[in-house]
Write a protein that holds these residues in place. Structure first.
Motif, PDB file in Angstrom:
ATOM      1  N   HIS A 240       0.859  -1.172   0.000  1.00 48.96           N
ATOM      2  CA  HIS A 240       0.000   0.000   0.000  1.00 48.96           C
ATOM      3  C   HIS A 240       0.897   1.224   0.000  1.00 48.96           C
ATOM      4  O   HIS A 240       1.417   1.627   1.034  1.00 48.96           O
ATOM      5  N   ASP A 244      -4.528   6.205   3.017  1.00 49.74           N
ATOM      6  CA  ASP A 244      -5.951   6.349   2.708  1.00 49.74           C
ATOM      7  C   ASP A 244      -6.621   7.247   3.728  1.00 49.74           C
ATOM      8  O   ASP A 244      -6.423   7.078   4.934  1.00 49.74           O
ATOM      9  N   HIS A 321     -13.085   6.951  -0.322  1.00 46.67           N
ATOM     10  CA  HIS A 321     -11.874   7.384   0.389  1.00 46.67           C
ATOM     11  C   HIS A 321     -10.909   8.001  -0.601  1.00 46.67           C
ATOM     12  O   HIS A 321     -11.053   7.827  -1.814  1.00 46.67           O
ATOM     13  N   HIS A 323      -7.089   7.873  -1.801  1.00 50.33           N
ATOM     14  CA  HIS A 323      -5.796   7.208  -1.721  1.00 50.33           C
ATOM     15  C   HIS A 323      -4.763   8.250  -2.139  1.00 50.33           C
ATOM     16  O   HIS A 323      -4.799   8.759  -3.256  1.00 50.33           O
TER      17      HIS A 323
HETATM   18 ZN   LIG Z   1      -5.005   3.301  -0.716  1.00 50.07          ZN
END
Ligand SMILES: [Zn+2]
Length: 397
Positions: A240, A244, A321, A323
């Protein structure tokens, strides 16, 4: 164009009209507003295209709005500012209402004042000017370099030079600090807004952080940067490479730093994606957007804090959300480690140009100190009419 159009509307009107001023009510939506003032919802909302409908979501609490009514109390026009550049203009023509987004016409004045510190820069600026905004920009821009609490002595002075926009004779939008000085224990500290839109101290060191702490105001971090994590949709381990921020669909996303948009369209699992190139090989990415802000496209320059898009769940995403990624020379790095760390130091030609600008500001600040320039309240006589109307000045400002 606007001027002529509004003029036309009123020369055909037989009755004198009056203007009502109000502030946008907390929590009220544009649709609520239409219903409350009994304007037609279908023509002024449902018949609009998607972009215009989205614009109407930008109305913010406390914004100064105006409604022009005729003698029968029927709404002829309404002006609803969306930001400091754009406003909604509702108007009645040939018996029906129309919607348009038009630029806000404002005048910018450069102003200055000095004062003697009694309590703290923040409180004293508010006391002198009545403006929280002026106090905020002063304190915010010194925050990273100075510690007011420990170093301040009663009787020290401060000076501010700033640009203030006026709409219809009233201060409007956030003032822009051009230069400021604060004395701490008799020693003067300066900051200057350089031509590159960044703030520097006397030595040409940048004084504020390069990245905003969060690109979505008030959002909660739902997933941290990691080079390895379990992906709940794909059921496998993945890296990742960003952070986020969970937020409601449609929440505004701001540019974490100033730079140039180098990408603003769909890209695979990222969904709707914006990439911004910053100085020194940095790049930020904003993914899964619901939509881009109008005018956001490749090649456009944006400023730190400027709205660029809206939170969504496009691409591979389990819910609304943002990112957010930070890359340096193409490699993903943890954004949370870089926030307010990287600053720029001027060199060579840039430094030469900066010194000229700095010396000019120094001269002007010295002059204001010598003259003990006080804050001047905007003159009442500067007030002009909001709409063209026979009962007041013909100026539409
Ligand atoms: Zn993300």
């Amino acid at each position: 164009m606007i001027r002529i159009f509004i003029l036309f509307l009123f020369t055909t009107s037989l009755f004198s009209a009056h203007v009502e001023h109000f502030r946008w009510v907390d929590g009220e939506t544009y649709l609520d507003f239409l219903q409350r003032v009994e304007l037609p919802i279908k023509t002024l909302y449902y018949n609009l295209d998607k972009d215009d409908q989205r614009l109407t979501e930008e109305m913010r609490t406390g914004v100064h709005c105006q409604i022009l009514k005729d003698t029968n109390n029927v709404i002829k026009q309404a002006l609803l500012p969306l930001n400091d550049e754009l406003q909604i203009h509702i108007y009645k023509q040939n018996g029906s209402y129309h919607f348009e987004a038009i630029p806000i016409i404002s005048v910018t004045k450069t102003e200055a004042f000095t004062l003697r510190i009694e309590h703290s820069p923040y409180l004293d600026i508010i006391k002198e000017t009545g403006s929280k905004k002026l106090a905020q920009i002063f304190v915010a821009n010194f925050r990273h370099s100075l510690n007011f609490k420990n170093d301040l002595r009663k009787g020290d002075t401060l000076a501010m030079i700033y640009d203030q926009k006026y709409r219809l004779g009233e201060p409007f939008s956030m003032p822009v600090l051009k230069s400021a000085m604060i004395e701490l224990h008799g020693k003067k500290h300066f900051i200057y807004l350089n031509d590159d839109e960044r703030y520097y101290d006397e030595k040409g060191h940048e004084v504020e952080g390069f990245l905003l702490a969060r690109p979505v105001r008030g959002a909660r971090i739902s997933s941290y940067f990691t080079k390895r994590r379990w992906h709940p949709v794909l059921h496998k381990w993945k890296a990742h490479l960003g952070v986020d921020y969970a937020a409601r669909r449609g929440t505004p996303i701001v540019a974490a730093g100033s730079g140039v948009i180098i990408y603003a369209k769909r890209m695979g699992t990222y969904g709707k994606l914006i990439k911004i190139r910053h100085a020194d090989g940095y790049e930020t990415r904003y993914a899964h957007l619901k939509s881009f802000r109008r005018g956001i496209r490749r090649g456009k320059r944006v400023k730190k804090g400027q709205t660029i898009g809206y939170v969504g769940t496009t691409g591979r995403s389990t819910g609304p959300h943002l990112h957010f990624e930070l890359r340096k020379h193409g490699r993903a790095i943890n954004p949370l480690r870089v926030v307010q760390v990287t600053t720029k130091k001027l060199k060579g030609k840039q430094m030469k140009a900066f010194k000229k600008l700095r010396d000019n500001y120094n001269q002007s600040i010295e002059l204001h100190l010598a003259n003990n320039t006080r804050y001047k309240k905007p003159k009442e006589t500067d007030k002009v009419c909001y709409f063209f109307d026979k009962s007041c000045s013909t100026k539409v400002n």
